[in-house]
Write a protein that holds these residues in place. Sequence first.
Motif, mmCIF file in Angstrom:
data_model
loop_
_atom_site.group_PDB
_atom_site.id
_atom_site.type_symbol
_atom_site.label_atom_id
_atom_site.label_comp_id
_atom_site.label_asym_id
_atom_site.label_seq_id
_atom_site.Cartn_x
_atom_site.Cartn_y
_atom_site.Cartn_z
ATOM 1 N N PRO A 3 7.137 9.695 1.691
ATOM 2 C CA PRO A 3 5.953 9.568 1.023
ATOM 3 C C PRO A 3 4.824 9.216 1.529
ATOM 4 N N GLU A 4 4.792 8.602 2.831
ATOM 5 C CA GLU A 4 3.382 8.250 3.523
ATOM 6 C C GLU A 4 2.693 9.457 4.195
ATOM 7 N N PHE A 5 3.468 10.532 4.159
ATOM 8 C CA PHE A 5 2.754 11.777 4.854
ATOM 9 C C PHE A 5 2.464 12.695 3.491
ATOM 10 N N ARG A 6 2.380 12.385 2.401
ATOM 11 C CA ARG A 6 1.897 13.041 1.154
ATOM 12 C C ARG A 6 0.351 12.759 0.859
ATOM 13 N N TYR A 7 0.039 11.977 1.513
ATOM 14 C CA TYR A 7 -1.284 11.733 1.518
ATOM 15 C C TYR A 7 -2.278 13.064 1.854
ATOM 16 N N GLU A 8 -3.425 13.472 1.210
ATOM 17 C CA GLU A 8 -4.249 14.586 1.828
ATOM 18 C C GLU A 8 -5.111 14.190 3.027
ATOM 19 N N VAL A 9 -4.968 14.977 3.855
ATOM 20 C CA VAL A 9 -5.525 14.772 5.130
ATOM 21 C C VAL A 9 -6.641 15.573 5.186
ATOM 22 N N VAL A 46 0.374 8.271 12.717
ATOM 23 C CA VAL A 46 0.747 6.672 13.008
ATOM 24 C C VAL A 46 -0.480 5.735 12.482
ATOM 25 N N VAL A 47 -1.606 6.216 11.945
ATOM 26 C CA VAL A 47 -2.440 5.326 11.401
ATOM 27 C C VAL A 47 -2.062 5.040 9.853
ATOM 28 N N ILE A 48 -1.628 6.124 9.240
ATOM 29 C CA ILE A 48 -0.955 5.930 7.901
ATOM 30 C C ILE A 48 0.084 5.038 7.861
ATOM 31 N N ARG A 49 0.991 5.276 8.525
ATOM 32 C CA ARG A 49 2.037 3.930 8.709
ATOM 33 C C ARG A 49 1.676 2.966 8.907
ATOM 34 N N GLU A 50 0.587 2.625 9.725
ATOM 35 C CA GLU A 50 0.179 1.348 10.299
ATOM 36 C C GLU A 50 -0.682 0.560 8.992
ATOM 37 N N TRP A 51 -1.566 1.608 8.080
ATOM 38 C CA TRP A 51 -2.433 1.243 7.328
ATOM 39 C C TRP A 51 -1.316 0.707 6.126
ATOM 40 N N ILE A 52 -0.213 1.543 5.715
ATOM 41 C CA ILE A 52 0.707 1.221 4.725
ATOM 42 C C ILE A 52 1.517 -0.225 5.229
ATOM 43 N N GLU A 53 1.838 -0.576 6.398
ATOM 44 C CA GLU A 53 2.445 -1.852 6.815
ATOM 45 C C GLU A 53 1.461 -3.009 6.709
ATOM 46 N N THR A 54 0.245 -2.838 7.036
ATOM 47 C CA THR A 54 -0.514 -3.793 6.901
ATOM 48 C C THR A 54 -1.017 -4.173 5.592
ATOM 49 N N ALA A 55 -1.212 -3.423 4.596
ATOM 50 C CA ALA A 55 -1.398 -3.525 3.206
ATOM 51 C C ALA A 55 -0.126 -4.406 2.672
ATOM 52 N N HIS A 56 1.234 -3.895 3.001
ATOM 53 C CA HIS A 56 2.148 -4.766 2.557
ATOM 54 C C HIS A 56 1.920 -6.071 3.140
ATOM 55 N N GLU A 57 1.944 -6.113 4.287
ATOM 56 C CA GLU A 57 1.942 -7.647 4.967
ATOM 57 C C GLU A 57 0.743 -8.517 4.424
ATOM 58 N N LEU A 58 -0.283 -8.019 4.000
ATOM 59 C CA LEU A 58 -1.322 -8.681 3.164
ATOM 60 C C LEU A 58 -1.281 -8.758 1.766
#
Length: 72
Positions: A3-9, A46-58
């Motif tokens: 799912p994290e790679f289904r965002y439009e880039v 990589v940044v998408i994955r990190e963005w999602i992980e950070t959002a979850h952590e916060l």
Amino acid sequence: MTPEFRYEVIIYWSDEDQAYVAEVPELPGCAADGATYAEAISNVEVVIREWIETAHELGRPVPQPKGRLLYA
């Protein structure tokens, strides 16, 4: 595809940065660059994955990918 790679880039060449820039409009501030098109894509994954992980952590919401957006 996860799912994290289904965002439009959106990818474009930046004369100012002398690099390809990959932006993810649905994830505010989510962008990466690279010397090549492929490198920009790899870096933004990589940044998408990190963005999602950070959002979850916060405890912040992560938007569901909408697929193709119309910005033009």
